[in-house]
Design a protein around this motif. Structure first.
Motif, PDB file in Angstrom:
ATOM      1  N   ARG A   1      28.315 -68.359 -49.156  1.00 51.93           N
ATOM      2  CA  ARG A   1      28.778 -67.919 -47.840  1.00 51.93           C
ATOM      3  C   ARG A   1      28.955 -66.405 -47.939  1.00 51.93           C
ATOM      4  NH1 ARG A   1      33.474 -71.330 -45.811  1.00 51.93           N
ATOM      5  NH2 ARG A   1      31.796 -72.799 -45.570  1.00 51.93           N
ATOM      6  N   ILE A   2      28.271 -65.677 -47.051  1.00 51.74           N
ATOM      7  CA  ILE A   2      28.230 -64.222 -47.152  1.00 51.74           C
ATOM      8  C   ILE A   2      28.223 -63.620 -45.746  1.00 51.74           C
ATOM      9  CG2 ILE A   2      25.705 -64.215 -47.251  1.00 51.74           C
ATOM     10  CD1 ILE A   2      25.868 -61.905 -49.234  1.00 51.74           C
ATOM     11  N   VAL A   3      28.747 -62.428 -45.618  1.00 49.75           N
ATOM     12  CA  VAL A   3      28.720 -61.713 -44.347  1.00 49.75           C
ATOM     13  C   VAL A   3      27.553 -60.733 -44.382  1.00 49.75           C
ATOM     14  CG1 VAL A   3      29.964 -60.165 -42.800  1.00 49.75           C
ATOM     15  CG2 VAL A   3      31.193 -61.958 -44.023  1.00 49.75           C
ATOM     16  N   ILE A   4      26.637 -60.916 -43.433  1.00 43.52           N
ATOM     17  CA  ILE A   4      25.456 -60.056 -43.344  1.00 43.52           C
ATOM     18  C   ILE A   4      25.500 -59.377 -41.985  1.00 43.52           C
ATOM     19  CG2 ILE A   4      22.943 -59.949 -43.344  1.00 43.52           C
ATOM     20  CD1 ILE A   4      22.985 -62.556 -44.988  1.00 43.52           C
ATOM     21  N   ARG A   5      25.655 -58.067 -42.013  1.00 43.38           N
ATOM     22  CA  ARG A   5      25.717 -57.269 -40.781  1.00 43.38           C
ATOM     23  C   ARG A   5      26.723 -57.838 -39.784  1.00 43.38           C
ATOM     24  NH1 ARG A   5      19.330 -56.787 -40.651  1.00 43.38           N
ATOM     25  NH2 ARG A   5      19.108 -55.252 -42.306  1.00 43.38           N
ATOM     26  N   GLY A   6      27.887 -58.194 -40.288  1.00 40.70           N
ATOM     27  CA  GLY A   6      28.984 -58.654 -39.444  1.00 40.70           C
ATOM     28  C   GLY A   6      28.964 -60.123 -39.082  1.00 40.70           C
ATOM     29  N   LYS A   7      27.968 -60.865 -39.528  1.00 36.25           N
ATOM     30  CA  LYS A   7      27.891 -62.294 -39.224  1.00 36.25           C
ATOM     31  C   LYS A   7      28.002 -63.104 -40.505  1.00 36.25           C
ATOM     32  CE  LYS A   7      25.056 -62.106 -35.098  1.00 36.25           C
ATOM     33  NZ  LYS A   7      23.870 -62.642 -34.436  1.00 36.25           N
TER      34      LYS A   7
ATOM     35  N   ARG B   1      25.889 -55.578 -48.922  1.00 37.00           N
ATOM     36  CA  ARG B   1      26.808 -54.439 -48.777  1.00 37.00           C
ATOM     37  C   ARG B   1      26.048 -53.136 -48.595  1.00 37.00           C
ATOM     38  NH1 ARG B   1      32.005 -54.275 -52.453  1.00 37.00           N
ATOM     39  NH2 ARG B   1      32.865 -53.355 -50.568  1.00 37.00           N
ATOM     40  N   ALA B   2      24.816 -53.077 -49.122  1.00 34.65           N
ATOM     41  CA  ALA B   2      23.991 -51.881 -48.981  1.00 34.65           C
ATOM     42  C   ALA B   2      23.250 -51.860 -47.636  1.00 34.65           C
ATOM     43  CB  ALA B   2      22.986 -51.800 -50.127  1.00 34.65           C
ATOM     44  N   GLY B   3      23.472 -52.883 -46.812  1.00 35.07           N
ATOM     45  CA  GLY B   3      22.850 -52.911 -45.490  1.00 35.07           C
ATOM     46  C   GLY B   3      21.646 -53.820 -45.390  1.00 35.07           C
ATOM     47  N   GLY B   4      21.275 -54.480 -46.482  1.00 38.10           N
ATOM     48  CA  GLY B   4      20.129 -55.380 -46.462  1.00 38.10           C
ATOM     49  C   GLY B   4      20.489 -56.753 -45.943  1.00 38.10           C
ATOM     50  N   ASP B   5      19.472 -57.561 -45.771  1.00 38.38           N
ATOM     51  CA  ASP B   5      19.656 -58.923 -45.296  1.00 38.38           C
ATOM     52  C   ASP B   5      18.956 -59.877 -46.264  1.00 38.38           C
ATOM     53  OD1 ASP B   5      19.779 -61.352 -44.004  1.00 38.38           O
ATOM     54  OD2 ASP B   5      19.194 -60.549 -42.051  1.00 38.38           O
ATOM     55  N   PRO B   6      19.687 -60.442 -47.218  1.00 38.88           N
ATOM     56  CA  PRO B   6      19.049 -61.326 -48.193  1.00 38.88           C
ATOM     57  C   PRO B   6      18.447 -62.585 -47.578  1.00 38.88           C
ATOM     58  CG  PRO B   6      21.439 -61.243 -48.551  1.00 38.88           C
ATOM     59  CD  PRO B   6      21.111 -60.253 -47.492  1.00 38.88           C
ATOM     60  N   LEU B   7      18.974 -63.049 -46.467  1.00 32.35           N
ATOM     61  CA  LEU B   7      18.437 -64.244 -45.821  1.00 32.35           C
ATOM     62  C   LEU B   7      17.055 -63.969 -45.240  1.00 32.35           C
ATOM     63  CD1 LEU B   7      18.956 -67.173 -45.078  1.00 32.35           C
ATOM     64  CD2 LEU B   7      20.062 -66.383 -42.996  1.00 32.35           C
ATOM     65  N   THR B   8      16.890 -62.845 -44.565  1.00 31.90           N
ATOM     66  CA  THR B   8      15.591 -62.472 -44.013  1.00 31.90           C
ATOM     67  C   THR B   8      14.585 -62.230 -45.129  1.00 31.90           C
ATOM     68  OG1 THR B   8      16.638 -61.492 -42.079  1.00 31.90           O
ATOM     69  CG2 THR B   8      14.389 -60.811 -42.548  1.00 31.90           C
ATOM     70  N   THR B   9      15.009 -61.581 -46.190  1.00 31.63           N
ATOM     71  CA  THR B   9      14.133 -61.323 -47.335  1.00 31.63           C
ATOM     72  C   THR B   9      13.654 -62.633 -47.936  1.00 31.63           C
ATOM     73  OG1 THR B   9      15.321 -59.280 -47.787  1.00 31.63           O
ATOM     74  CG2 THR B   9      13.977 -60.166 -49.558  1.00 31.63           C
ATOM     75  N   LYS B  10      14.560 -63.601 -48.057  1.00 34.52           N
ATOM     76  CA  LYS B  10      14.206 -64.909 -48.610  1.00 34.52           C
ATOM     77  C   LYS B  10      13.205 -65.627 -47.709  1.00 34.52           C
ATOM     78  CE  LYS B  10      16.358 -69.236 -50.022  1.00 34.52           C
ATOM     79  NZ  LYS B  10      17.597 -69.970 -50.172  1.00 34.52           N
ATOM     80  N   ARG B  11      13.421 -65.570 -46.398  1.00 35.15           N
ATOM     81  CA  ARG B  11      12.505 -66.217 -45.463  1.00 35.15           C
ATOM     82  C   ARG B  11      11.123 -65.568 -45.485  1.00 35.15           C
ATOM     83  NH1 ARG B  11      16.772 -66.857 -40.506  1.00 35.15           N
ATOM     84  NH2 ARG B  11      17.795 -68.717 -41.295  1.00 35.15           N
ATOM     85  N   GLU B  12      11.080 -64.243 -45.547  1.00 31.55           N
ATOM     86  CA  GLU B  12       9.804 -63.539 -45.589  1.00 31.55           C
ATOM     87  C   GLU B  12       9.040 -63.870 -46.871  1.00 31.55           C
ATOM     88  OE1 GLU B  12      10.884 -59.459 -45.062  1.00 31.55           O
ATOM     89  OE2 GLU B  12      11.104 -59.666 -42.891  1.00 31.55           O
TER      90      GLU B  12
END
Length: 106
Positions: free
Chosen positions: A48-54, A83-94
């Motif tokens: 469970r992680i917060v990505i860009r406020g979500k 924390r650096a502004g990336g989105d690991p979920l989008t990266t994983k999907r791509e």
């Protein structure tokens, strides 16, 4: 008098506890990482992680394939990336939809 002020301590699980977990539910390790055991006994790692406020949940894999240490390391890398502004979920999907060399060659 010493009080533990953390709600859930980091590294709360052990490898033995992961092997012995059979009751359906969530077993928290700390820093958003938990082991999810389903009704049929299947075990998987979830972060469970917060990505860009979500708040989001990322699957990290089956507990049969991913060890506790590997799940902790993946969770740490995801947290740093988010924390650096990336989105690991989008990266994983791509990465899941990326063509392999063999597919592109055909």
């Amino acid at each position: 008098m010493t009080e533990n002020l953390t709600r859930r301590p980091a590294k709360a699980l052990t490898a033995q506890a992961v092997r012995n977990a059979t009751e359906p539910g969530k077993y928290f390790d700390g820093h958003g990482l938990f082991l999810k055991v389903n009704e049929r006994g299947g075990k998987s790692w979830v972060q469970r992680i917060v990505i860009r406020g979500k708040r989001r949940e990322l699957g990290l894999g089956s507990a049969q394939l991913v060890s506790l240490a590997e799940a902790r390391e993946a969770a740490l890398q995801n947290r740093k990336f988010a924390r650096a502004g990336g989105d690991p979920l989008t990266t994983k999907r791509e990465a899941a939809h990326a063509l392999t060399f063999e597919q592109a060659a055909c």
